[in-house]
Design a protein around this motif. Structure first.
Motif, PDB file in Angstrom:
ATOM      1  N   GLU A   1       0.830  -1.203   0.000  1.00 24.65           N
ATOM      2  CA  GLU A   1       0.000   0.000   0.000  1.00 24.65           C
ATOM      3  C   GLU A   1       0.867   1.257   0.000  1.00 24.65           C
ATOM      4  OE1 GLU A   1      -2.925   2.323   3.144  1.00 24.65           O
ATOM      5  OE2 GLU A   1      -2.817   0.123   3.238  1.00 24.65           O
ATOM      6  N   ILE A   2       1.885   1.279   0.865  1.00 25.84           N
ATOM      7  CA  ILE A   2       2.773   2.445   0.945  1.00 25.84           C
ATOM      8  C   ILE A   2       3.582   2.580  -0.344  1.00 25.84           C
ATOM      9  CG2 ILE A   2       4.725   3.465   2.171  1.00 25.84           C
ATOM     10  CD1 ILE A   2       3.681   2.014   4.707  1.00 25.84           C
ATOM     11  N   SER A   3       4.082   1.459  -0.855  1.00 25.24           N
ATOM     12  CA  SER A   3       4.868   1.476  -2.094  1.00 25.24           C
ATOM     13  C   SER A   3       4.058   2.039  -3.256  1.00 25.24           C
ATOM     14  CB  SER A   3       5.337   0.061  -2.443  1.00 25.24           C
ATOM     15  OG  SER A   3       6.200  -0.456  -1.459  1.00 25.24           O
ATOM     16  N   THR A   4       2.813   1.617  -3.362  1.00 27.23           N
ATOM     17  CA  THR A   4       1.946   2.080  -4.448  1.00 27.23           C
ATOM     18  C   THR A   4       1.698   3.575  -4.356  1.00 27.23           C
ATOM     19  OG1 THR A   4       0.861  -0.081  -4.569  1.00 27.23           O
ATOM     20  CG2 THR A   4      -0.321   1.791  -5.521  1.00 27.23           C
ATOM     21  N   ASP A   5       1.515   4.068  -3.143  1.00 29.16           N
ATOM     22  CA  ASP A   5       1.290   5.496  -2.933  1.00 29.16           C
ATOM     23  C   ASP A   5       2.506   6.309  -3.356  1.00 29.16           C
ATOM     24  OD1 ASP A   5       0.069   7.866  -2.136  1.00 29.16           O
ATOM     25  OD2 ASP A   5       0.742   7.675  -0.060  1.00 29.16           O
ATOM     26  N   ILE A   6       3.693   5.828  -3.018  1.00 26.71           N
ATOM     27  CA  ILE A   6       4.916   6.546  -3.392  1.00 26.71           C
ATOM     28  C   ILE A   6       5.107   6.534  -4.903  1.00 26.71           C
ATOM     29  CG2 ILE A   6       7.442   6.563  -3.229  1.00 26.71           C
ATOM     30  CD1 ILE A   6       7.097   5.412  -0.372  1.00 26.71           C
ATOM     31  N   ALA A   7       5.014   5.350  -5.511  1.00 24.08           N
ATOM     32  CA  ALA A   7       5.238   5.238  -6.952  1.00 24.08           C
ATOM     33  C   ALA A   7       4.256   6.093  -7.744  1.00 24.08           C
ATOM     34  CB  ALA A   7       5.136   3.774  -7.382  1.00 24.08           C
ATOM     35  N   ALA A   8       3.042   6.232  -7.239  1.00 23.42           N
ATOM     36  CA  ALA A   8       2.020   7.008  -7.942  1.00 23.42           C
ATOM     37  C   ALA A   8       2.389   8.482  -8.065  1.00 23.42           C
ATOM     38  CB  ALA A   8       0.680   6.872  -7.227  1.00 23.42           C
ATOM     39  N   ARG A   9       3.248   8.963  -7.182  1.00 21.45           N
ATOM     40  CA  ARG A   9       3.653  10.371  -7.239  1.00 21.45           C
ATOM     41  C   ARG A   9       4.766  10.603  -8.273  1.00 21.45           C
ATOM     42  NH1 ARG A   9       2.116  13.005  -2.161  1.00 21.45           N
ATOM     43  NH2 ARG A   9       0.478  11.652  -1.307  1.00 21.45           N
ATOM     44  N   PHE A  10       5.402   9.503  -8.701  1.00 26.24           N
ATOM     45  CA  PHE A  10       6.542   9.596  -9.605  1.00 26.24           C
ATOM     46  C   PHE A  10       6.222   8.913 -10.939  1.00 26.24           C
ATOM     47  CE2 PHE A  10       8.338   9.939  -5.357  1.00 26.24           C
ATOM     48  CZ  PHE A  10       9.326  10.914  -5.501  1.00 26.24           C
ATOM     49  N   SER A  11       7.169   8.973 -11.839  1.00 24.14           N
ATOM     50  CA  SER A  11       6.979   8.363 -13.155  1.00 24.14           C
ATOM     51  C   SER A  11       7.616   6.972 -13.223  1.00 24.14           C
ATOM     52  CB  SER A  11       7.599   9.257 -14.236  1.00 24.14           C
ATOM     53  OG  SER A  11       8.968   9.499 -13.977  1.00 24.14           O
ATOM     54  N   PHE A  12       7.373   6.139 -12.214  1.00 22.40           N
ATOM     55  CA  PHE A  12       7.830   4.755 -12.247  1.00 22.40           C
ATOM     56  C   PHE A  12       6.786   3.894 -11.549  1.00 22.40           C
ATOM     57  CE2 PHE A  12       9.864   6.593  -8.426  1.00 22.40           C
ATOM     58  CZ  PHE A  12       9.431   5.725  -7.440  1.00 22.40           C
ATOM     59  N   THR A  13       6.921   2.579 -11.703  1.00 27.92           N
ATOM     60  CA  THR A  13       5.983   1.644 -11.075  1.00 27.92           C
ATOM     61  C   THR A  13       6.651   0.939  -9.914  1.00 27.92           C
ATOM     62  OG1 THR A  13       6.627  -0.245 -12.449  1.00 27.92           O
ATOM     63  CG2 THR A  13       4.928   1.244 -13.345  1.00 27.92           C
ATOM     64  N   VAL A  14       5.823   0.340  -9.061  1.00 27.95           N
ATOM     65  CA  VAL A  14       6.342  -0.456  -7.943  1.00 27.95           C
ATOM     66  C   VAL A  14       7.202  -1.593  -8.473  1.00 27.95           C
ATOM     67  CG1 VAL A  14       5.715  -2.002  -6.053  1.00 27.95           C
ATOM     68  CG2 VAL A  14       4.444   0.127  -6.412  1.00 27.95           C
ATOM     69  N   GLU A  15       6.768  -2.214  -9.555  1.00 25.73           N
ATOM     70  CA  GLU A  15       7.518  -3.349 -10.121  1.00 25.73           C
ATOM     71  C   GLU A  15       8.892  -2.909 -10.604  1.00 25.73           C
ATOM     72  OE1 GLU A  15       3.505  -4.207  -9.580  1.00 25.73           O
ATOM     73  OE2 GLU A  15       4.325  -2.569 -10.830  1.00 25.73           O
ATOM     74  N   GLU A  16       8.982  -1.737 -11.231  1.00 30.04           N
ATOM     75  CA  GLU A  16      10.273  -1.244 -11.704  1.00 30.04           C
ATOM     76  C   GLU A  16      11.214  -0.953 -10.534  1.00 30.04           C
ATOM     77  OE1 GLU A  16       9.048   1.064 -15.836  1.00 30.04           O
ATOM     78  OE2 GLU A  16       8.812   2.072 -13.906  1.00 30.04           O
TER      79      GLU A  16
END
Length: 408
Positions: free
Chosen positions: A390-405
């Motif tokens: 959940e935290i990872s998804t929130d952070i990645a959403a603010r940037f131009s990358f994905t959690v998987e990357e």
């Protein structure tokens, strides 16, 4: 006849305007960008960032002291807020740390853009670092040789005879929170929100002086050149080759430069190290040429890419911790170490700078909410993979990358 004369005058005016602005004989500002970050004037180097080298070396010794039970709170505090002439450092690099008037604490959360008008928040952030020092000495040092467990500080060893980690009652390594938090509060904040800021670069008569080639008193550089170099120094002060740091990327540094190297090594982000370095180099060359539009374009690149380093590593360590929790036999020492690094990088998110909004990607309040979430209950002993996702998804959403990357 008057109409013909008016038309002729109009056409002549257009021709004159076109000649003055756009022909091959007047190419405009020419930027002489060198192959490496090496700039000279009258045969003398104009690059100088000794203060950044000093503070980086001081920070290295402070972090080391946080893992040495011989140190007291007062001694580590004295290193953090060093006073000129005090014998606070071993100074193995013979850089004159003890004789220096500089210290780490005064530049922590001290940027012109974020904290000049919010000194209360600056004080609060510095108190966070003071608190981690005190807690390490008072909570963890007394239990250095005792086994950690839920609600009990102490040591915990990685599987297979790996490293011993020293954690608080909730599994957090204070030394990692301090070290990774300092990447944001010192290095990132001073670069993105201070030295490449127009508030600093264009302060006073800096633009006029730079245009006229007026140097700082007794120096080879202009004030504007020096401010840009100071930003560069917080990224590359301990690189093996300061002028060409990416030749030995990540070597010799435990802070921002190290993690530029770590992100560059991820094939999803290959090229980010060159993007950051080239923006520093072209921006400096643009200052020499007096091309402030190009300078500011490079500032935006630096802000975006360095902010990404922080976001990527926060997600990476959260995902490493998650992976460690999903195996049959959990290696809590490794998991806690990953999550402690994540904690520090999450803390650093508040010092990033989104070039689209001109504000941090995460506010101080948002960062503290995430950290409180991680520390809820028994902290890392209780945290779940779902929470880390959940935290990872929130952070990645603010940037131009994905959690998987970022998480690979």
């Amino acid at each position: 006849m008057n109409r013909i004369n008016n038309i002729l005058s109009f056409l002549i005016g257009i021709a004159i305007f076109s000649t003055s602005c756009g022909n091959d004989d007047d190419p405009g500002v020419v930027i002489d960008e060198p192959a490496t970050y090496s700039f000279t004037r009258d045969g003398e180097s104009t690059v100088s960032f000794g203060g950044q080298t000093t503070r980086t070396l001081m920070a290295e010794e402070i972090v080391s002291a946080l893992s040495n039970t011989d140190f007291t709170v007062d001694e580590i505090d004295a290193m953090f807020a060093h006073t000129e002439g005090n014998n606070d450092f071993t100074d193995e690099n013979n850089f004159g740390l003890n004789e220096s008037s500089k210290n780490v604490r005064s530049k922590t959360a001290a940027s012109a853009d974020l904290f000049a008008s919010n000194t209360t928040l600056s004080v609060t952030i510095r108190e966070d670092f003071d608190g981690w020092i005190a807690a390490q000495v008072n909570e963890v040092f007394p239990n250095w040789n005792s086994d950690a467990s839920e609600g009990v500080a102490g040591q915990i060893q990685e599987a297979g005879g790996g490293s011993i980690r020293y954690v608080n009652a909730k599994g957090l390594e204070y030394n990692q929170a301090f070290a990774k938090g300092l990447i944001g509060a010192l290095m990132v904040d001073q670069i993105l929100n201070n030295y490449v800021s127009t508030a600093v670069l264009d302060a006073g008569t800096n633009v006029e002086d730079n245009d006229a080639g007026i140097r700082a008193e007794g120096k080879s550089y202009t004030n504007m050149e020096h401010k840009w170099d100071e930003a560069y120094g917080y990224a590359y002060a301990k690189a093996t080759d300061e002028a060409n740091p990416n030749a030995t990327l990540g070597e010799g540094d435990s802070f921002l430069f190290k993690y530029i190297g770590r992100v560059e090594a991820d094939e999803d982000f290959t090229g980010i190290a060159a993007d950051i370095y080239n923006a520093f180099k072209l921006g400096r060359a643009a200052i020499v040429a007096g091309d402030y539009e190009t300078r500011d374009e490079q500032t935006e690149i630096i802000r975006e890419k360095i902010s990404m380093i922080i976001g990527i590593r926060a997600v990476y360590y959260l995902q490493q911790g998650k992976a460690g929790l999903e195996v049959e036999t959990i290696d809590y020492a490794s998991v806690f170490h990953d999550l402690s690094e994540a904690y520090g990088f999450v803390y650093s998110l508040q010092f990033t700078r989104d070039p689209m909004t001109n504000t941090p990607y995460f506010t101080n309040a948002e960062v503290n909410a995430v950290l409180d979430d991680l520390m809820e209950g028994n902290g890392f002993w209780d945290v779940t993979p779902a929470k880390l996702d959940e935290i990872s998804t929130d952070i990645a959403a603010r940037f131009s990358f994905t959690v998987e990357e970022a998480g690979s």
